[in-house]
Write a protein that holds these residues in place. Sequence first.
Motif, PDB file in Angstrom:
ATOM      1  N   UNK A 145       0.777  -1.201   0.292  1.00  0.00           N
ATOM      2  CA  UNK A 145      -0.091   0.169  -0.048  1.00  0.00           C
ATOM      3  C   UNK A 145       0.865   1.234  -0.136  1.00  0.00           C
ATOM      4  N   UNK A 146       0.934   2.118  -1.068  1.00  0.00           N
ATOM      5  CA  UNK A 146       1.472   3.204  -1.092  1.00  0.00           C
ATOM      6  C   UNK A 146       1.202   4.586  -0.273  1.00  0.00           C
ATOM      7  N   UNK A 147       0.015   4.221   0.338  1.00  0.00           N
ATOM      8  CA  UNK A 147      -0.537   5.344   1.242  1.00  0.00           C
ATOM      9  C   UNK A 147      -0.031   5.033   2.778  1.00  0.00           C
ATOM     10  N   UNK A 148       0.487   4.068   2.735  1.00  0.00           N
ATOM     11  CA  UNK A 148       0.985   3.690   4.307  1.00  0.00           C
ATOM     12  C   UNK A 148       2.501   4.186   4.380  1.00  0.00           C
ATOM     13  N   UNK A 149       2.638   5.056   5.637  1.00  0.00           N
ATOM     14  CA  UNK A 149       3.940   5.651   5.904  1.00  0.00           C
ATOM     15  C   UNK A 149       4.991   4.798   6.718  1.00  0.00           C
ATOM     16  N   UNK A 150       6.079   4.693   5.965  1.00  0.00           N
ATOM     17  CA  UNK A 150       7.048   3.748   6.430  1.00  0.00           C
ATOM     18  C   UNK A 150       8.046   4.628   7.101  1.00  0.00           C
ATOM     19  N   UNK A 151       8.339   4.157   8.774  1.00  0.00           N
ATOM     20  CA  UNK A 151       9.108   4.949   9.394  1.00  0.00           C
ATOM     21  C   UNK A 151      10.769   4.377   9.231  1.00  0.00           C
ATOM     22  N   UNK A 152      11.668   5.454   8.960  1.00  0.00           N
ATOM     23  CA  UNK A 152      12.932   4.906   8.782  1.00  0.00           C
ATOM     24  C   UNK A 152      13.741   5.638   9.972  1.00  0.00           C
ATOM     25  N   UNK A 153      14.463   5.096  10.604  1.00  0.00           N
ATOM     26  CA  UNK A 153      15.190   5.769  11.989  1.00  0.00           C
ATOM     27  C   UNK A 153      15.983   6.782  11.370  1.00  0.00           C
ATOM     28  N   UNK A 154      15.967   7.699  12.413  1.00  0.00           N
ATOM     29  CA  UNK A 154      16.873   9.133  12.209  1.00  0.00           C
ATOM     30  C   UNK A 154      18.365   8.880  12.032  1.00  0.00           C
ATOM     31  N   UNK A 155      18.745   9.826  11.096  1.00  0.00           N
ATOM     32  CA  UNK A 155      20.249   9.603  10.832  1.00  0.00           C
ATOM     33  C   UNK A 155      20.903   9.110   9.740  1.00  0.00           C
ATOM     34  N   UNK A 156      19.954   8.254   8.955  1.00  0.00           N
ATOM     35  CA  UNK A 156      20.090   7.508   7.684  1.00  0.00           C
ATOM     36  C   UNK A 156      19.956   8.227   6.366  1.00  0.00           C
ATOM     37  N   UNK A 157      20.776   8.285   5.429  1.00  0.00           N
ATOM     38  CA  UNK A 157      20.489   9.158   4.208  1.00  0.00           C
ATOM     39  C   UNK A 157      19.949   8.204   3.424  1.00  0.00           C
ATOM     40  N   UNK A 158      18.822   8.467   2.947  1.00  0.00           N
ATOM     41  CA  UNK A 158      17.764   7.413   2.130  1.00  0.00           C
ATOM     42  C   UNK A 158      16.962   8.242   1.202  1.00  0.00           C
ATOM     43  N   UNK A 159      16.699   7.415   0.343  1.00  0.00           N
ATOM     44  CA  UNK A 159      15.568   7.875  -0.661  1.00  0.00           C
ATOM     45  C   UNK A 159      14.651   6.733  -0.592  1.00  0.00           C
ATOM     46  N   UNK A 160      13.182   7.142  -0.721  1.00  0.00           N
ATOM     47  CA  UNK A 160      12.027   5.860  -0.599  1.00  0.00           C
ATOM     48  C   UNK A 160      11.308   6.057  -1.548  1.00  0.00           C
ATOM     49  N   UNK A 161      11.101   5.066  -2.318  1.00  0.00           N
ATOM     50  CA  UNK A 161      10.039   4.897  -3.338  1.00  0.00           C
ATOM     51  C   UNK A 161       9.012   4.199  -2.909  1.00  0.00           C
ATOM     52  N   UNK A 162       7.532   4.255  -3.428  1.00  0.00           N
ATOM     53  CA  UNK A 162       6.614   3.568  -3.232  1.00  0.00           C
ATOM     54  C   UNK A 162       5.925   3.202  -4.807  1.00  0.00           C
ATOM     55  N   UNK A 163       4.843   2.498  -4.766  1.00  0.00           N
ATOM     56  CA  UNK A 163       4.379   2.043  -6.113  1.00  0.00           C
ATOM     57  C   UNK A 163       3.890   3.197  -7.057  1.00  0.00           C
ATOM     58  N   UNK A 164       3.443   4.233  -6.125  1.00  0.00           N
ATOM     59  CA  UNK A 164       3.049   5.320  -7.142  1.00  0.00           C
ATOM     60  C   UNK A 164       4.348   6.279  -7.901  1.00  0.00           C
ATOM     61  N   UNK A 165       5.562   6.134  -7.123  1.00  0.00           N
ATOM     62  CA  UNK A 165       6.612   6.767  -7.606  1.00  0.00           C
ATOM     63  C   UNK A 165       7.307   5.909  -8.899  1.00  0.00           C
ATOM     64  N   UNK A 166       7.305   4.496  -8.499  1.00  0.00           N
ATOM     65  CA  UNK A 166       7.421   3.615  -9.777  1.00  0.00           C
ATOM     66  C   UNK A 166       6.752   4.019 -10.852  1.00  0.00           C
ATOM     67  N   UNK A 167       5.176   3.952 -10.685  1.00  0.00           N
ATOM     68  CA  UNK A 167       4.509   4.278 -11.896  1.00  0.00           C
ATOM     69  C   UNK A 167       4.803   5.698 -12.597  1.00  0.00           C
ATOM     70  N   UNK A 168       5.191   6.488 -11.611  1.00  0.00           N
ATOM     71  CA  UNK A 168       5.491   7.886 -12.223  1.00  0.00           C
ATOM     72  C   UNK A 168       6.762   7.992 -13.144  1.00  0.00           C
ATOM     73  N   UNK A 169       7.798   7.334 -12.671  1.00  0.00           N
ATOM     74  CA  UNK A 169       9.027   7.380 -12.962  1.00  0.00           C
ATOM     75  C   UNK A 169       9.107   6.429 -14.429  1.00  0.00           C
ATOM     76  N   UNK A 170       8.607   5.343 -14.446  1.00  0.00           N
ATOM     77  CA  UNK A 170       8.552   4.331 -15.497  1.00  0.00           C
ATOM     78  C   UNK A 170       7.468   4.271 -16.276  1.00  0.00           C
ATOM     79  N   UNK A 171       6.384   5.017 -16.115  1.00  0.00           N
ATOM     80  CA  UNK A 171       5.249   5.081 -16.867  1.00  0.00           C
ATOM     81  C   UNK A 171       4.792   3.345 -17.339  1.00  0.00           C
ATOM     82  N   UNK A 172       4.246   3.210 -18.540  1.00  0.00           N
ATOM     83  CA  UNK A 172       3.761   2.036 -18.821  1.00  0.00           C
ATOM     84  C   UNK A 172       4.792   1.061 -18.843  1.00  0.00           C
ATOM     85  N   UNK A 173       6.096   1.565 -18.647  1.00  0.00           N
ATOM     86  CA  UNK A 173       7.294   0.275 -18.353  1.00  0.00           C
ATOM     87  C   UNK A 173       7.151  -0.260 -16.994  1.00  0.00           C
ATOM     88  N   UNK A 174       6.423   0.338 -15.962  1.00  0.00           N
ATOM     89  CA  UNK A 174       6.201  -0.136 -14.550  1.00  0.00           C
ATOM     90  C   UNK A 174       5.814  -1.401 -14.745  1.00  0.00           C
TER      91      UNK A 174
END
Length: 359
Positions: free
Chosen positions: A46-75
């Motif tokens: 579920x892409x609406x669910x918020x996932x908590x990442x502990x403080x102090x990590x350098x990260x980027x987070x992608x959910x299904x909506x991001x995958x669809x947005x970045x890849x379009x039909x290729x998702x």
Amino acid sequence: MATVSPTPLLKDELDIVIPTIRNLDFLEMWRPFFQPYHLIIVQDGDPTKTIKVPEGFDYELYNRNDINRILGPKASCISFKDSACRCFGYMVSKKKYIYTIDDDCFVAKDPSGKDINALEQHIQNLLSPSTPFFFNTLYDPYRSGADFVRGYPFSLREGVPTAVSHGLWLNIPDYDAPTQLVKPLERNTRYVDAIMTIPKGTLFPMCGMNLAFNRELIGPAMYFGLMGDGQPIGRYDDMWAGWCTKVICDHLGWGVKTGLPYIWHSKASNPFVNLKKEYKGIYWQEELIPFFQSVALPKDCTTVQKCYIEISKQVKAKLGKVDDYFNKLADAMVTWIEAWDELNPSGNISAKIPNGASK
């Protein structure tokens, strides 16, 4: 006197990719080892669910909506509700190396009781050569205290680049459902202090929960297939990638190492759920293994992408008869390569494009 901690190996050349559906509390345990590195988190479900990442990590987070947005039909080539979604992280990374780990994997201890820095060992594996063309009976000749044995050809002692470092697990074994059902209490307590190169022409079952690879060398072959939601099969994603990768490494003259490092695999998945995901794969693997053993790649397949497209053609021609799923998978393999090339336009992109900021 203040001690100066050494700069972590490959700090700016490696991304850690983690697929997850839950809060990443497990990172606390890995903090001493992972904190200097950039994390790519691929959120499944579920892409609406918020996932908590502990403080102090350098990260980027992608959910299904991001995958669809970045890849379009290729998702469509990225699996949903399956840890195979992790390979999206390989595609968007801009680093030379990838380490991927599951969120139920903890820091293991070596026989002396010391915490194992799995990432450091993987990096050592990837930075030392492999010996796929002639087996050294002392296993990895490049480890300290080891060398090539008598009778090992000098012409092969330089070795070849290592494309993949396949790590192992203590505690919960990586078994299929039938084996889980008959050995529910079995635990892996054997710590084998060894690393070896898997010989050319030999396939292996690759596990994706403690795995590192040279993304620049082999990245486009690390496609974890179409699994999970809407597919007739699951739990074969890493193995599919492993078979394709090994055939391509054999063809292009690169090595795959297996053995150290160990991680602690903390929880067993439900064998009945696993059986439902795996049961077609258990039949199909009897056709899949001979197929991969007989794949021949022509000389003009000089890049991983060309090799991968050729394998997809052979999948369609030979495995399409086994089940229509393989026709879909072959098409997805082509889509994957197209998407990879779109996001990674020039062959050697590492370190040129900075990673996205953390969200």
